[in-house]
Design a protein around this motif. Structure first.
Motif, PDB file in Angstrom:
ATOM      1  N   ALA A 106       0.833  -1.202   0.000  1.00 16.28           N
ATOM      2  CA  ALA A 106       0.000   0.000   0.000  1.00 16.28           C
ATOM      3  C   ALA A 106       0.864   1.246   0.000  1.00 16.28           C
ATOM      4  O   ALA A 106       1.908   1.289   0.664  1.00 16.28           O
ATOM      5  CB  ALA A 106      -0.916   0.008   1.216  1.00 16.28           C
ATOM      6  N   GLN A 107       0.415   2.214  -0.744  1.00 16.24           N
ATOM      7  CA  GLN A 107       1.049   3.525  -0.748  1.00 16.24           C
ATOM      8  C   GLN A 107      -0.039   4.559  -0.972  1.00 16.24           C
ATOM      9  O   GLN A 107      -0.721   4.526  -2.005  1.00 16.24           O
ATOM     10  CB  GLN A 107       2.102   3.616  -1.842  1.00 16.24           C
ATOM     11  N   ASP A 108      -0.202   5.435   0.001  1.00 15.41           N
ATOM     12  CA  ASP A 108      -1.207   6.490  -0.084  1.00 15.41           C
ATOM     13  C   ASP A 108      -2.571   5.903  -0.418  1.00 15.41           C
ATOM     14  O   ASP A 108      -3.095   5.116   0.341  1.00 15.41           O
ATOM     15  CB  ASP A 108      -0.776   7.573  -1.068  1.00 15.41           C
ATOM     16  N   ASP A 109      -3.136   6.238  -1.579  1.00 12.62           N
ATOM     17  CA  ASP A 109      -4.490   5.797  -1.912  1.00 12.62           C
ATOM     18  C   ASP A 109      -4.539   4.508  -2.734  1.00 12.62           C
ATOM     19  O   ASP A 109      -5.602   4.089  -3.161  1.00 12.62           O
ATOM     20  CB  ASP A 109      -5.255   6.910  -2.629  1.00 12.62           C
ATOM     21  N   LEU A 110      -3.395   3.861  -2.943  1.00  8.13           N
ATOM     22  CA  LEU A 110      -3.343   2.623  -3.722  1.00  8.13           C
ATOM     23  C   LEU A 110      -3.025   1.427  -2.830  1.00  8.13           C
ATOM     24  O   LEU A 110      -2.159   1.507  -1.954  1.00  8.13           O
ATOM     25  CB  LEU A 110      -2.279   2.714  -4.811  1.00  8.13           C
ATOM     26  N   VAL A 111      -3.736   0.316  -3.080  1.00  8.62           N
ATOM     27  CA  VAL A 111      -3.462  -0.940  -2.392  1.00  8.62           C
ATOM     28  C   VAL A 111      -3.437  -2.044  -3.440  1.00  8.62           C
ATOM     29  O   VAL A 111      -4.366  -2.164  -4.239  1.00  8.62           O
ATOM     30  CB  VAL A 111      -4.534  -1.274  -1.324  1.00  8.62           C
ATOM     31  N   ALA A 112      -2.362  -2.837  -3.426  1.00  5.68           N
ATOM     32  CA  ALA A 112      -2.266  -4.006  -4.293  1.00  5.68           C
ATOM     33  C   ALA A 112      -2.356  -5.252  -3.424  1.00  5.68           C
ATOM     34  O   ALA A 112      -1.701  -5.343  -2.381  1.00  5.68           O
ATOM     35  CB  ALA A 112      -0.946  -3.999  -5.065  1.00  5.68           C
TER      36      ALA A 112
END
Length: 161
Positions: A106-112
Motif C-alpha cells: 500500500a502507498q497512499d491511496d493505492l493498495v495491491a
C-alpha cells in the motif's frame, strides 16, 4: 484470512497524535502510513466479503464508493456492471471458490493485493492475481486486475507466491 497488523504503525500514529495535540507538526509520513494501513484493511475486508463469503452486493455497498471505475476489460464499468458480473461468477461459475491474500502493498491511496484464487477447492492449482485498488475517503473507487493461471509444471522451483 489473517488481519494484517504492523505493531510499529499504531505507535507511530499515537506519536503523531501526541505531537499534534502538543501543537507540534505531524509528519506527513505518519498520516500517509495510517491512510495506507486503513485502506489495506478496507481492501482485505472487500476481498473477504466478495470472494470468500460471495456477498458481492454487500461488499460493494459497504466498501466501494458511488463512482467506481473498472479497468478489467471483461467487466462493465461502474458498480452495477461489476456487481452483476461478479454475482454471476461467484454464484454460478465458481460457487465454492476461495481467495487467500498472500501479500499486500500500500502507498497512499493505492493498495495491491497479491492473491491466490482457488476456483475449485481441492485443486492445488488455481489463479494468481494482483488486484490493484485506488481508494478515496476510505472507499474503493477504481480497480485494475492482473490474472495468471498457476501452471501444472513450472520451469523453476519458485512459488508464484
Amino acid at each position: 484470512m489473517k488481519a494484517l497488523h504492523k505493531p510499529g504503525l499504531l505507535s507511530l500514529w499515537c506519536l503523531g497524535a501526541a505531537l499534534s495535540a502538543a501543537g507540534c507538526a505531524v509528519p506527513g509520513a505518519v498520516i500517509r502510513a495510517e491512510v495506507a494501513h486503513t485502506n489495506t484493511q478496507t481492501v482485505l475486508a472487500f476481498e473477504e466479503t466478495v470472494f470468500n463469503k460471495h456477498q458481492v452486493k454487500e461488499g460493494f455497498e459497504r466498501y466501494v464508493g458511488p463512482s467506481y471505475k473498472q479497468h478489467d476489460p471483461l467487466l462493465a464499468d461502474g458498480r452495477d456492471g461489476a456487481i452483476k458480473a461478479l454475482s454471476y461468477v461467484m454464484s454460478k461459475v465458481f460457487p465454492n471458490s476461495r481467495v487467500v491474500v498472500k501479500h499486500t502493498v500500500a502507498q497512499d491511496d493505492l493498495v495491491a493485493a497479491h492473491v491466490f484464487w482457488n476456483q475449485k477447492p481441492g485443486e492445488t492449482r488455481g489463479v494468481a492475481m494482483v488486484d490493484i485498488y485506488r481508494l478515496e475517503n476510505g472507499k474503493i473507487v477504481e480497480h485494475w486486475g492482473v490474472v495468471q493461471d498457476v501452471p501444472e509444471k513450472a520451469a523453476n522451483d519458485n512459488s508464484m507466491f
